[in-house]
Design a protein around this motif. Structure first.
Motif, PDB file in Angstrom:
ATOM      1  N   UNK A 124      93.382  26.257  18.650  1.00 33.51           N
ATOM      2  CA  UNK A 124      92.950  25.447  19.793  1.00 33.51           C
ATOM      3  C   UNK A 124      92.771  24.006  19.388  1.00 33.51           C
ATOM      4  N   UNK A 133      83.833  34.689  30.770  1.00 33.33           N
ATOM      5  CA  UNK A 133      82.482  35.237  30.705  1.00 33.33           C
ATOM      6  C   UNK A 133      81.910  35.344  32.108  1.00 33.33           C
ATOM      7  N   UNK A 187      79.122  36.197  33.193  1.00 29.59           N
ATOM      8  CA  UNK A 187      77.708  35.872  33.392  1.00 29.59           C
ATOM      9  C   UNK A 187      77.439  34.376  33.425  1.00 29.59           C
ATOM     10  N   UNK A 209      77.224  33.292  26.020  1.00 24.30           N
ATOM     11  CA  UNK A 209      78.633  33.691  26.016  1.00 24.30           C
ATOM     12  C   UNK A 209      78.820  34.993  25.247  1.00 24.30           C
ATOM     13  N   UNK A 259      77.727  37.826  27.222  1.00 27.55           N
ATOM     14  CA  UNK A 259      78.636  38.124  28.334  1.00 27.55           C
ATOM     15  C   UNK A 259      79.802  38.966  27.864  1.00 27.55           C
ATOM     16  N   UNK A 260      80.450  38.546  26.780  1.00 26.71           N
ATOM     17  CA  UNK A 260      81.560  39.316  26.223  1.00 26.71           C
ATOM     18  C   UNK A 260      81.903  38.717  24.866  1.00 26.71           C
ATOM     19  N   UNK A 313      85.624  37.914  24.165  1.00 28.08           N
ATOM     20  CA  UNK A 313      86.084  36.725  24.888  1.00 28.08           C
ATOM     21  C   UNK A 313      85.559  35.463  24.233  1.00 28.08           C
ATOM     22  N   UNK A 314      84.289  35.495  23.860  1.00 25.75           N
ATOM     23  CA  UNK A 314      83.693  34.310  23.241  1.00 25.75           C
ATOM     24  C   UNK A 314      84.469  33.943  21.988  1.00 25.75           C
ATOM     25  N   UNK A 315      84.881  34.948  21.237  1.00 25.17           N
ATOM     26  CA  UNK A 315      85.639  34.684  20.006  1.00 25.17           C
ATOM     27  C   UNK A 315      86.995  34.074  20.348  1.00 25.17           C
ATOM     28  N   UNK A 316      87.668  34.661  21.361  1.00 25.47           N
ATOM     29  CA  UNK A 316      88.986  34.148  21.731  1.00 25.47           C
ATOM     30  C   UNK A 316      88.902  32.746  22.323  1.00 25.47           C
ATOM     31  N   UNK A 317      87.736  32.408  22.907  1.00 29.55           N
ATOM     32  CA  UNK A 317      87.576  31.064  23.453  1.00 29.55           C
ATOM     33  C   UNK A 317      87.308  30.065  22.344  1.00 29.55           C
ATOM     34  N   UNK A 318      87.246  30.547  21.126  1.00 32.74           N
ATOM     35  CA  UNK A 318      87.070  29.647  20.000  1.00 32.74           C
ATOM     36  C   UNK A 318      85.626  29.263  19.737  1.00 32.74           C
ATOM     37  N   UNK A 319      84.671  30.055  20.225  1.00 31.65           N
ATOM     38  CA  UNK A 319      83.262  29.732  19.990  1.00 31.65           C
ATOM     39  C   UNK A 319      82.838  30.299  18.628  1.00 31.65           C
ATOM     40  N   UNK A 320      81.881  29.635  17.975  1.00 33.01           N
ATOM     41  CA  UNK A 320      81.432  30.104  16.657  1.00 33.01           C
ATOM     42  C   UNK A 320      80.515  31.322  16.778  1.00 33.01           C
TER      43      UNK A 320
END
Lengths: 506, 340
Positions: free
Chosen positions: A81, A95, A97, B213, B216-217, B220-227
């Motif tokens: 990304x 997400x 939520x 996040x 929530x999932x 998904x959080x990992x795929x969104x690039x979140x740490x």
């Protein structure tokens, strides 16, 4: 532009192995700036693996990814990304939520004095949505929106960042025609800006409409890279399947069902609140009834009403001459009406159970806990279905979650067929599976009907509904507006019936 | 449809759309409002029952008596929001409390003892986080390990109660800032500061939003690039730090450290957080809700004391309330999933 322009992204000699299996073997792939590229192939061809390698979700065992000529190594989606490669996955990965705006900006929220600037978050969210022509409240929770809107939000998220490569994996599977048109408009705009777009879809029409170039994969190897204009459809399909055109051609419909045949299922005045109103359905022995309608037209609701997944608020169901009012799917199955739900992943296949266990589930449930089916018989039964439906790999002990979408669908069918039903209700059995598997499923439905099974067949693809169904019931806004023999219909005339807004009808 | 009909419908439509927009925006606040409503009803009932229940003194005492629980609840909210659970907080509080008492009784200044206890809490939180993340242990089991470890360490420090003589710690409890009939102690201030910091971190930092996040999932959080990894571990560390602070507050409150302190406090904390409207599955809930949950819990305790009834009633009422709240949450979750 082939030799003059340098590819924006290049994958060279990509090889990926999962234990003993080679998912991708020495594949070359490239994308140029300002082009829309499609990756085609059957399930298991290695499309997802290649996409994952490109987006940092998976590492290559051999070969390398080059960005602007420079070799890069992505260790995580985050790395990719940062390099401007954005992905919208097939299964919506947002997400529920959090708010719509937050889903768009998450990870790069605008900040002021080190704190998230919520007003700006909403403004950016609104702007990103507006670019897609979507007018929804950016401060509303994502879970309060439909799947189609969520899909668009996922795309808005990808668009709202620094973007050089956009990967869209089945982006249109839950969108309606208008939304697809809007998406295509945005794709063309991005193309102007020099973004390289990888568009993966099972809808050939859409691929031919939007894509400049097509790369075809088959069982983990590269078949070739072609200009879309120079590749005939039938050639494309042949390259994907590696079969001759005659084999691909769907079987001809059995002669129109003899209407004097026995009626197996009758639904009179079926009504479900906020779903369908006063629907009348009649299904003959060995007949395939197609249900055509847009998302939200009540096609799924009708299927769920017939199979007692949802409770009827009015109307009567007659199966085999006896009036029944099943209140649970279990009771419906007892009267030999079986339902294959539209969402195979969450409502159908149980990932961790083996193929054999998945196939045996419904039958064992029908027998009851105390009358265990002997393991040897169960194995034999499962093996015979795997054989009959051509489930690949033919490994009874493999967890069903590891199978491709088309094969999972066949496992679901096997589960229901093991119940020897009279009526089979299939809700979008071909969604998200490949052309080859699609044809297999369609042929299978035809064969089943020939052997006397009655089938209700739902699909978003009108062509398919026409091809598979003897008759087609057209739904609009929860009402069956007409039921016609499919002989007299063409895709265009059916489309007009499905889409006709009420004002014109009156 | 005629024009008059349209006109008549308009104002109603406005109300409905406002309601709808509220529901689509703030659905996750509804359980918090429910908790607030219950608190108000309980205050009202107690006032009617006793006639003299609602006084500035009593409300001030409510914060004072439950300061340690409030601090624990803030840390627990972080962990539960990620979809995890931390059973170690009661033991960590006991361990850091007895550690503090032991250190100051040996002449170590409070300026050293307090950072040491906070660090000790953080270390146990870190251990749990690492177990959960890198060894893929269920949070329930990992924090159970932390719970036994901390309790064992507490006994290792001392088997008996240790009295605290150090003025700089006792003053946290004995100092009273008065505003007429109202008062607040430094322990209460610490608790409120922890609440405010918790609210700000969760609402206004990327770290805080990543916590939601993950709940929530996670995938998904990992795929969104979140740490994801860093954030998850940090959530447990925060809970450990809160355990350490709660140890300090409890030691000041009791004037001593005792290795058996806080047995079952982790369950009281979870109860307060859930009553405050945080979903045990993660991703939805607020620190302010947890604060209301703690006050609901505290009010029940005070009510029972006022009444002079059996202490067992406290548990029964809390259990009943918990049941009601879990059912409410379940209903909200099923309703929203049906709508989508």
């Amino acid at each position: 532009m082939d030799s003059a322009v340098q590819p924006l992204v290049e994958v060279v000699g990509a090889t990926v192995r999962f234990q003993a299996e080679t998912a991708l073997s020495g594949v070359d792939f490239r994308m140029f700036p300002g082009e829309v590229h499609s990756l085609m192939g059957e399930n298991g061809a290695g499309k997802s693996t290649l996409i994952k390698a490109l987006t940092g979700a998976l590492r290559l065992d051999e070969g390398e990814v080059r960005l602007g000529g420079q070799p890069v190594s992505f260790r995580s989606p985050r790395d990719a990304q940062r390099a401007g490669i954005r992905t919208v996955y097939q299964e919506i990965d947002l997400l529920p939520n959090l708010t719509v705006a937050e889903n768009i900006v998450l990870g790069r929220e605008p900040r002021r004095f080190g704190a998230i600037h919520w007003k700006k978050v909403r403004e950016q969210g609104r702007a990103a949505l507006a670019e897609l022509g979507l007018d929804i409240d950016p401060a509303s929770l994502l879970s309060s929106h439909s799947l189609a809107v969520q899909q668009l939000v996922a795309i808005a998220r990808a668009l709202s960042s620094e973007l050089t490569v956009l990967v869209l994996d089945e982006p249109t599977s839950s969108l309606d025609l208008d939304e697809v048109a809007e998406l295509f408009r945005v794709i063309r705009e991005l193309k102007q800006r020099g973004v390289a777009i990888l568009f993966v879809s099972h809808f050939l029409d859409q691929v031919y409409e939007i894509c400049d170039r097509i790369t075809v994969l088959r069982s983990g190897t590269l078949v070739g890279e072609y200009q879309t204009q120079e590749l005939l459809r039938i050639d494309l399909v042949q390259k994907m399947l590696g079969r001759s055109p005659e084999e691909i051609a769907p079987r001809a419909l059995a002669a129109v069902v003899d209407r004097t045949r026995k009626i197996v299922l009758t639904g009179a005045d079926l009504t479900v609140k906020n779903g369908i109103a006063n629907a009348n359905v009649e299904l003959g022995e060995g007949e395939v009834l197609g249900l055509a309608g847009l998302l939200g037209s009540g096609r799924t609701e009708l299927a769920r009403a017939i199979t007692a997944v949802d409770t009827l608020d009015g109307g009567t169901l007659t199966v085999d001459g006896t009036t029944r009012s099943p209140r649970t799917p279990r009771e419906a199955i007892a009267s030999r009406v079986a339902y294959s739900p539209e969402n195979r992943r969450t409502d159908g296949i149980i990932d961790r159970l083996t193929v054999e266990q998945n196939i045996g589930l419904a039958l064992q449930a029908q027998h009851g806990v105390l009358r265990r089916i002997p393991p040897a018989r169960m194995r034999e039964l499962a093996a015979s279905w795997v054989e009959a439906l051509g489930i690949r790999p033919a490994d009874l002990d493999r967890p069903a979650g590891q199978l491709s979408g088309g094969n999972q669908q066949k496992v679901m069918l096997a589960r229901l067929l093991a119940l020897s039903p009279r009526v089979l209700v299939l809700d979008e059995p071909t969604r998200g599976i490949d052309v080859g598997a699609k044809v297999d499923v369609q042929n299978l439905v035809g064969e089943l009907a020939d052997s006397g099974l009655s089938v209700v067949f739902i699909s978003a693809e009108l062509e398919e509904v026409l091809r598979v169904g003897h008759r087609v019931a057209i739904l609009r806004d929860g009402v069956i507006v007409d039921t016609l023999a499919s002989d007299g219909l063409t895709v265009d005339s059916l489309l007009a019936l499905v889409a006709k807004p009420d004002e014109i009808a009156e | 449809m005629t024009d008059t009909k349209l006109a008549a419908q308009k104002p109603l439509d406005g109300v409905f759309s406002a309601l709808n927009s509220f529901r689509s925006r703030h659905a996750s606040w509804i359980p918090v409002f429910a908790a607030l409503l219950i608190l108000v009803v309980m205050f009202g009932f107690a006032q009617w029952w006793f006639g003299n229940f609602l006084s500035p003194r009593l409300i001030s005492a409510l914060l004072l008596d439950n300061a340690f629980l409030l601090i624990l609840a803030v840390g627990m909210t972080f962990v539960i929001l990620t979809g995890g659970i931390d059973l170690s907080v009661g033991s960590v509080m006991a361990f850091t409390g007895i550690l503090c008492a032991s250190l100051v009784s040996q002449g170590v200044p409070a300026t050293v003892a307090v950072p040491v206890m906070v660090l000790a809490g953080a270390a146990i939180g870190l251990l749990i986080g690492v177990l959960v993340l890198y060894f893929d242990v269920q949070p329930f089991i990992a924090s159970l390990v932390g719970m036994f470890l901390a309790r064992g360490l507490a006994f290792l420090v001392s088997l008996r109660s240790i009295k605290v003589e150090d003025e700089s710690i006792l003053m946290l409890q004995s100092t009273r800032f008065k505003f007429g009939e109202w008062y607040i102690t430094p322990t209460g201030i610490i608790a409120l500061v922890v609440v405010i910091v918790g609210v700000l971190v969760l609402q206004y930092t990327r770290f805080g939003r990543t916590i939601y996040a993950i709940g929530g999932n996670e995938q998904s959080a990992r795929l969104m690039g979140l740490p994801v990894a860093r954030t998850k571990i940090l959530a447990y560390v925060i809970s450990g730090v809160c355990g350490g602070l709660a140890g300090l507050v409890l030691t000041a409150y009791q004037g001593s450290g005792y290795p058996l302190n806080g047995t079952g406090a982790e369950l009281d904390t979870i109860a307060a957080v859930v009553i405050g409207g945080t979903l045990l599955t993660g991703g939805s809930g607020y620190v302010l809700g947890s604060m209301i949950g703690v006050f609901v819990y505290g009010t029940i305790a005070t009510f029972i004391n006022f009444q002079g009834a059996e202490q067992s009633w406290k548990r029964i009422i809390v259990g009943g309330l918990l049941l009601v709240f879990v059912v409410i949450q379940r209903l909200i979750v099923t309703r929203s999933s049906r709508r989508s």
